[in-house]
Scaffold this active site. Structure first.
Site, PDB file in Angstrom:
ATOM      1  CE1 TYR A 194       0.764 -28.896 -10.124  1.00 10.57           C
ATOM      2  CE2 TYR A 194       2.023 -27.016 -10.908  1.00 10.57           C
ATOM      3  CZ  TYR A 194       0.806 -27.621 -10.663  1.00 10.57           C
ATOM      4  OH  TYR A 194      -0.352 -26.967 -10.957  1.00 10.57           O
ATOM      5  CB  CYS A 195       3.773 -35.193 -10.107  1.00  6.17           C
ATOM      6  SG  CYS A 195       4.610 -35.682 -11.635  1.00  6.17           S
ATOM      7  CD  GLN A 196      -2.636 -34.257  -6.474  1.00  8.21           C
ATOM      8  OE1 GLN A 196      -2.446 -33.288  -7.215  1.00  8.21           O
ATOM      9  NE2 GLN A 196      -3.623 -34.309  -5.620  1.00  8.21           N
ATOM     10  CE1 TYR A 252      -1.710 -26.867  -6.447  1.00  8.06           C
ATOM     11  CE2 TYR A 252      -3.207 -28.538  -5.592  1.00  8.06           C
ATOM     12  CZ  TYR A 252      -2.943 -27.220  -5.923  1.00  8.06           C
ATOM     13  OH  TYR A 252      -3.895 -26.266  -5.714  1.00  8.06           O
TER      14      TYR A 252
END
Length: 260
Positions: free
Chosen positions: A1-3, A30
């Site tokens: 996952y990325c931010q 996230y």
């Protein structure tokens, strides 16, 4: 996952997928997950019916919680999730507390396993457990929930605490920095007496003084101020189970029958 759920996580997922890994992409990243955690904890906190286990320090509230769980009742052990016993002496001997965000994630996982249609037993806690804070909706619901009270004698409580905190008694040098914190909570002469008991390793007197001079007054003040239904609590006295070797097992059996 990325931010925020960008292209980097998708690119890496593609590579991992092609090399044999099973991949899930966290949609929205996230930040989206954090919103989900916060919202779900609030929903569950408002929905679940708690039964709060109360009692002075050393009454074995956590042990009773464990015994109730063993008997098939629903429990939520906040101290286990926070990895802290919830007092100045409450740090786990070999485990560091999770971050606040990880604590909330772990809390949500535990709460999602509960049946919101059935009562959930939980220990009376302050808003903070160590350095971790219980989400507002959950602590608010707990403080307005029905209570039960475990009542043990001073001697029983001292014996119980000395068994539970053997890691301090076996390594008393590790204890000294924690004892220093009590200087902020006790009168100067009482603090000096506490330190003297520590130096002489008079553990029973040491524990008794901590309970009488700090923990008991603080707990009673907090519980009467914050838990609105404490005066209606059903009391379970140890003297009623005096002939039972496993005291908390007997209390748990009585509690489970009472609240079926």
């Amino acid at each position: 996952y990325c931010q925020r759920g960008g292209e980097r996580s998708k690119s890496l997922a593609t590579i991992l997928l092609r090399t044999g890994f099973k991949i899930h992409i966290l949609k929205g990243g996230y930040k989206s997950y954090r919103r989900y955690v916060i919202n779900e904890l609030e929903k569950l906190g408002n929905k679940i019916e708690f039964q709060v286990i109360c009692g002075l320090t050393g009454s074995g509230k956590t042990k009773l919680l464990s015994e109730l769980n063993r008997r098939g009742l629903q429990t939520l052990d906040l101290e286990e999730i926070a990895k802290h016993y919830g007092s100045l002496l409450g740090q786990y001997p070999t485990i560091t507390q999770p971050s606040q965000k990880q604590f909330e994630s772990n809390l949500l996982v535990a709460m999602l396993k509960l049946n919101a249609e059935q009562r959930v037993f939980v220990e009376s806690e302050s808003r903070k457990i160590g350095n971790r804070q219980i989400p507002t909706a959950i602590i608010k619901k707990m403080r307005n929930s029905k209570c039960l009270w475990i009542q043990l004698t001073m001697k029983e409580r001292i014996n119980f605490l000395m068994e539970e905190y053997t890691h301090f008694l076996k390594n008393p040098e590790r204890f000294l920095n924690i004892i220093a914190k009590f200087e902020n909570y006790l009168d100067e002469d009482k603090f000096e007496r506490l330190v003297e008991m520590y130096k002489k390793r008079h553990w029973e007197e040491f524990v008794r003084m901590l309970l009488q001079e700090h923990y008991d007054p603080s707990y009673l003040k907090s519980i009467n101020k914050n838990f609105t239904k404490i005066k209606e609590a059903q009391i379970f006295k140890s003297e009623n189970f005096s002939e039972t070797p496993e005291l908390h097992c007997a209390i748990a059996e009585s509690v489970s029958k009472t609240f079926k």
